[in-house]
Design a protein around this motif. Sequence first.
Motif, PDB file in Angstrom:
ATOM      1  N   ARG A   1      -3.103   3.776  -2.966  1.00  0.00           N
ATOM      2  CA  ARG A   1      -3.604   2.632  -3.731  1.00  0.00           C
ATOM      3  C   ARG A   1      -2.869   1.383  -3.295  1.00  0.00           C
ATOM      4  O   ARG A   1      -1.760   1.425  -2.758  1.00  0.00           O
TER       5      ARG A   1
ATOM      6  N   TYR B   1       0.859  -1.190   0.000  1.00  0.00           N
ATOM      7  CA  TYR B   1       0.000   0.000   0.000  1.00  0.00           C
ATOM      8  C   TYR B   1       0.890   1.233   0.000  1.00  0.00           C
ATOM      9  O   TYR B   1       1.746   1.387   0.878  1.00  0.00           O
TER      10      TYR B   1
ATOM     11  N   PHE C   1      -2.709  -1.943 -10.022  1.00  0.00           N
ATOM     12  CA  PHE C   1      -3.119  -0.983  -9.011  1.00  0.00           C
ATOM     13  C   PHE C   1      -4.580  -1.209  -8.648  1.00  0.00           C
ATOM     14  O   PHE C   1      -5.423  -1.444  -9.534  1.00  0.00           O
ATOM     15  N   HIS C   2      -4.873  -1.122  -7.332  1.00  0.00           N
ATOM     16  CA  HIS C   2      -6.226  -1.396  -6.843  1.00  0.00           C
ATOM     17  C   HIS C   2      -6.682  -0.326  -5.859  1.00  0.00           C
ATOM     18  O   HIS C   2      -5.859   0.256  -5.134  1.00  0.00           O
ATOM     19  N   ASP C   3      -7.979  -0.123  -5.830  1.00  0.00           N
ATOM     20  CA  ASP C   3      -8.582   0.746  -4.826  1.00  0.00           C
ATOM     21  C   ASP C   3      -8.445   0.078  -3.461  1.00  0.00           C
ATOM     22  O   ASP C   3      -8.838  -1.083  -3.310  1.00  0.00           O
TER      23      ASP C   3
END
Length: 260
Positions: free
Chosen positions: A146, A142, A158-160
């Motif tokens: 993101r 993290y 990439f992720h929320d």
Amino acid sequence: MTRDAAKWRTWAALLPVAWLVGAGVPHAQAVPAAPVVEPVVVSQTAHDPEAFTQGFEIDGGVLYEGTGLAGASQLRELDPQTGAVRRAVDVPGGYFAEGITVVGDRVWQLTYRDGVAVEWDRATLTPRREVAVDGEGWGLCYDGGRLIRSDGTSRLRFHDPGDMTEIGGVDVSRDGRPVGGLNELECVDGQVWANVWPTDTIVRIDPASGAVDLVVDASGLWQRGIPAEAQVLNGIAHVEGAEFLVTGKYWPTTFRVRLG
């Protein structure tokens, strides 16, 4: 499935692509070679030699470790000074767990090929929910805004951090050539450190461009009491400044090292 056989097949399948891109295609402009350094060992502590380490991260004075293998995966709290296990809980569903990262009062933990990520309550180490993830899960970190995930290829996804929705990604290259086998990740000061499976190499990546700007040859750590039957280097936890804790699957030791 035992040990890293499935991952080996995945990684090996990528080799022809990496070799062709790197060896057979002329480059219009030379790419400067990333410098290679060796870790400087500051100290060492015990590490559970039965831990199939998949994720490693320090937050709030706690060293979190995720371990893998189907039916044997755990999320653990360790004492970063001694390596002692303070708490350990089994991953639900018999999943083969992978990388972990802390986001506020939560811990996200990937699974290898089960298609889900588990969100844990950090205080109680109880699962909150499971969220669908497309593709394999290997490493996770993290960066403050993101989540960044590796899937064993040369791509970082990439992720929320709220719901694991995929929001982008970048392809990683070293000296202009793809770097496959990206595994356990650590986000530090806008950069991403990654174990390169199945090697003794750690790379530092600029997530804006995907370029590797530093390479760590950690092969010398094997000479410090790591048994031949242990598996690969896997586990990077940032301590402070240029110092990190590093370990591996079934390693009896965690090393505090300076990198860079």
